[in-house]
Structure formats: structure tokens, C-alpha cells
Enzyme design. Structure first.
Site, mmCIF file in Angstrom:
data_model
loop_
_atom_site.group_PDB
_atom_site.id
_atom_site.type_symbol
_atom_site.label_atom_id
_atom_site.label_comp_id
_atom_site.label_asym_id
_atom_site.label_seq_id
_atom_site.Cartn_x
_atom_site.Cartn_y
_atom_site.Cartn_z
ATOM 1 N N GLY A 149 11.062 31.949 56.359
ATOM 2 C CA GLY A 149 12.017 31.380 55.492
ATOM 3 C C GLY A 149 12.906 30.496 56.393
ATOM 4 O O GLY A 149 12.432 30.007 57.411
ATOM 5 N N ASP A 206 13.296 37.233 62.962
ATOM 6 C CA ASP A 206 13.404 36.910 61.571
ATOM 7 C C ASP A 206 14.972 36.882 60.954
ATOM 8 O O ASP A 206 15.745 37.613 61.269
ATOM 9 C CB ASP A 206 12.554 38.081 60.517
ATOM 10 C CG ASP A 206 11.956 37.229 59.376
ATOM 11 O OD1 ASP A 206 12.381 36.259 58.930
ATOM 12 O OD2 ASP A 206 11.335 37.924 58.558
ATOM 13 N N GLY A 207 14.992 36.304 59.586
ATOM 14 C CA GLY A 207 16.290 36.451 59.039
ATOM 15 C C GLY A 207 16.400 37.296 58.129
ATOM 16 O O GLY A 207 15.441 38.249 57.967
ATOM 17 N N ALA A 208 17.449 37.389 57.045
ATOM 18 C CA ALA A 208 17.489 38.286 55.940
ATOM 19 C C ALA A 208 18.216 37.749 54.974
ATOM 20 O O ALA A 208 19.072 36.724 54.921
ATOM 21 C CB ALA A 208 18.355 39.702 56.602
ATOM 22 N N ASP A 209 18.173 38.244 53.859
ATOM 23 C CA ASP A 209 19.058 37.957 52.475
ATOM 24 C C ASP A 209 20.155 38.746 52.649
ATOM 25 O O ASP A 209 21.224 38.126 52.074
ATOM 26 C CB ASP A 209 18.144 38.119 51.342
ATOM 27 C CG ASP A 209 16.859 37.504 51.352
ATOM 28 O OD1 ASP A 209 16.960 36.265 51.427
ATOM 29 O OD2 ASP A 209 15.840 37.998 51.303
ATOM 30 N N GLY A 221 13.245 37.129 50.100
ATOM 31 C CA GLY A 221 13.580 36.081 49.275
ATOM 32 C C GLY A 221 12.297 35.143 49.181
ATOM 33 O O GLY A 221 12.230 34.306 48.242
ATOM 34 N N GLY A 222 11.682 34.921 50.414
ATOM 35 C CA GLY A 222 10.542 34.121 50.383
ATOM 36 C C GLY A 222 9.229 34.531 50.144
ATOM 37 O O GLY A 222 8.418 33.814 50.202
ATOM 38 N N GLU A 227 6.165 40.935 56.560
ATOM 39 C CA GLU A 227 7.604 41.098 57.661
ATOM 40 C C GLU A 227 7.576 42.453 58.025
ATOM 41 O O GLU A 227 7.875 42.660 59.079
ATOM 42 C CB GLU A 227 8.627 40.423 56.672
ATOM 43 C CG GLU A 227 8.674 39.067 56.590
ATOM 44 C CD GLU A 227 9.829 38.505 55.709
ATOM 45 O OE1 GLU A 227 10.028 37.268 55.555
ATOM 46 O OE2 GLU A 227 10.428 39.048 54.908
ATOM 47 N N LYS A 252 25.576 36.354 54.821
ATOM 48 C CA LYS A 252 24.633 37.265 54.462
ATOM 49 C C LYS A 252 25.125 38.764 54.776
ATOM 50 O O LYS A 252 24.433 39.815 54.563
ATOM 51 C CB LYS A 252 23.424 37.300 55.384
ATOM 52 C CG LYS A 252 22.662 35.785 55.106
ATOM 53 C CD LYS A 252 22.294 35.466 53.725
ATOM 54 C CE LYS A 252 21.871 33.960 53.511
ATOM 55 N NZ LYS A 252 20.494 33.795 54.231
#
Length: 222
Positions: free
Chosen positions: A33, A85-88, A100-101, A107, A125
Site C-alpha cells: 500500500g 505495514d500500514g492499515a485502513d 484496501g490494497g 499481509e 486512520k
């Protein structure tokens, strides 16, 4: 500060957080993402300080390789030190909605394999209760209708993500209107629907650390 700048700030803070623990044998898990891309770009500056990375998607693997960072297959890795990692969405218990990706299954696999899961986000977020962002659910194509009916039975309103195929060759249903007062229970119930590969609730295995960037500073929630 613009959202892209906040993502870069969070990514830089994550790099500063993990750098002291890196050794020439360290292998790092990397997510997917826009925020993870910022981290990959920052990681390139210290690629001489660790051994290799494990990517959670083909896109992330390609970006790592473009920076000259070796990419290892997870099955060949004995120890994965950290996953970034990111997050929504992120709630106060560091439980997440991701996907989302569309890379939620990989993941979740890489996150579960790592000694520590570090989530990097901008402050937009953060939520009190998960569910404002639709929950991605990866499904076997022939089970799309069966799973959709099961999700309706759980109170959700699923929509097929049009024109999208995951790296695993599956479909994504984005589910609205789910009650997420008990994320762990919901994660389990969705995963038990026949035909579901994985869903984007990271509740049973929440983040260990969340790094949050806002206009004033960067905070570390651990």
C-alpha cells in the site's frame, strides 16, 4: 500537513524504530500500500544494514527489488524479525482493518510469521470502533455468492470489488454495515464461512506497535 507527507513521516519513524536492532542477518517483512511504499523507499537508504525482505505482495516485491533490496520467499526464512505495514483503520486496542490494497491474506501470513508487527499510519486512520472502512474479504471465485449470502447473514452488505484479482487469483468482497463491537469474534465467524480465504480484520493478531503521524508530531503506541 498533507496526508502523503504524514505517511512519509510515519515511515521514517518506523525506520528509526527498527534500525538499532538490525544486523547483517536480519530479515524484514514489508507490507503493501501507499504507506508501506513510503517505508520501502526509506528502507532503501539502509539496505546495507540487513540481509533481505519478505514482501506481502507482488507490487511490494517489485518495489523492493527496484531499490536493490533482496527479496526472500517466506518459506525459506527461519526467523522474521519484524513486519512493517500500514492499515485502513486502527482502534485503541491496536486491532486493524487492512486490505484496501487487496493483499490482506499475504499481509496476515507475513504478520503472523514475524516476531513483532509494527503498524504505521497517519492520524486519520485512528477510530474508536472499527467499521467505517468496509471490511475486505478474500474469497474463492466459485464461492462468491455463497460467501456473500453468509456475510449478509452476519449483518453485512457485501460488494464485489470490480475488476480486481488478488495475487492468489481470488476475488475481494468489500463488506459494509458490519457490527464490529467484538472484532475477534467477527474475524473468526467470517473466516469460518466456507469459501473465505481470509478477511481483513487483524484482531486476533493485532499490531504490537502503532506509529502514528499527525500535524504536530509522531507518536508510538505500544
Amino acid at each position: 500537513m498533507a496526508q502523503d507527507a504524514l505517511k512519509r513521516s510515519a515511515a521514517k519513524a518506523a525506520l528509526d524504530y527498527i534500525e538499532p536492532r538490525l544486523t547483517p542477518t536480519t530479515i524484514i517483512g514489508v507490507g503493501t500500500g501507499s504507506t508501506a511504499n513510503c517505508f520501502i523507499d526509506a528502507l532503501a537508504n539502509i539496505k546495507h544494514k540487513f540481509d533481505a525482505a519478505v514482501a506481502s505482495s507482488e507490487n511490494s516485491a517489485a518495489r523492493l527489488k527496484a531499490h536493490g533490496i533482496p527479496v526472500s520467499d517466506l518459506n525459506a526464512v527461519a526467523n522474521l524479525a519484524v513486519y512493517i505495514d500500514g492499515a485502513d483503520e486502527v482502534n485503541p486496542d491496536k486491532q486493524l482493518i487492512k486490505g484496501g490494497g487487496g493483499a490482506l491474506t499475504r499481509e496476515k501470513i507475513v504478520a503472523a510469521s514475524a516476531d513483532q508487527f509494527v503498524c504505521i499510519v497517519d492520524a486519520s486512520k485512528l477510530v474508536e470502533t472499527l467499521g467505517r472502512f468496509p471490511l475486505p474479504v478474500e474469497v474463492i471465485p466459485m464461492a462468491r455468492g455463497l460467501v456473500a449470502r453468509g456475510l449478509v447473514g452476519l449483518g453485512g452488505a457485501p460488494e464485489l470489488r470490480s475488476g480486481f484479482i488478488t495475487d492468489n487469483g481470488n476475488l475481494i468482497l468489500d463488506v459494509y454495515e458490519l457490527n464490529m463491537d467484538d472484532p475477534k469474534n467477527l474475524e473468526s465467524r467470517i473466516n469460518n464461512l466456507v469459501g473465505v480465504v481470509c478477511n481483513g480484520l487483524f484482531a486476533e493478531n493485532a499490531a504490537d506497535v502503532v506509529i502514528v503521524a499527525d500535524d504536530d508530531d509522531v507518536r508510538i503506541l505500544d
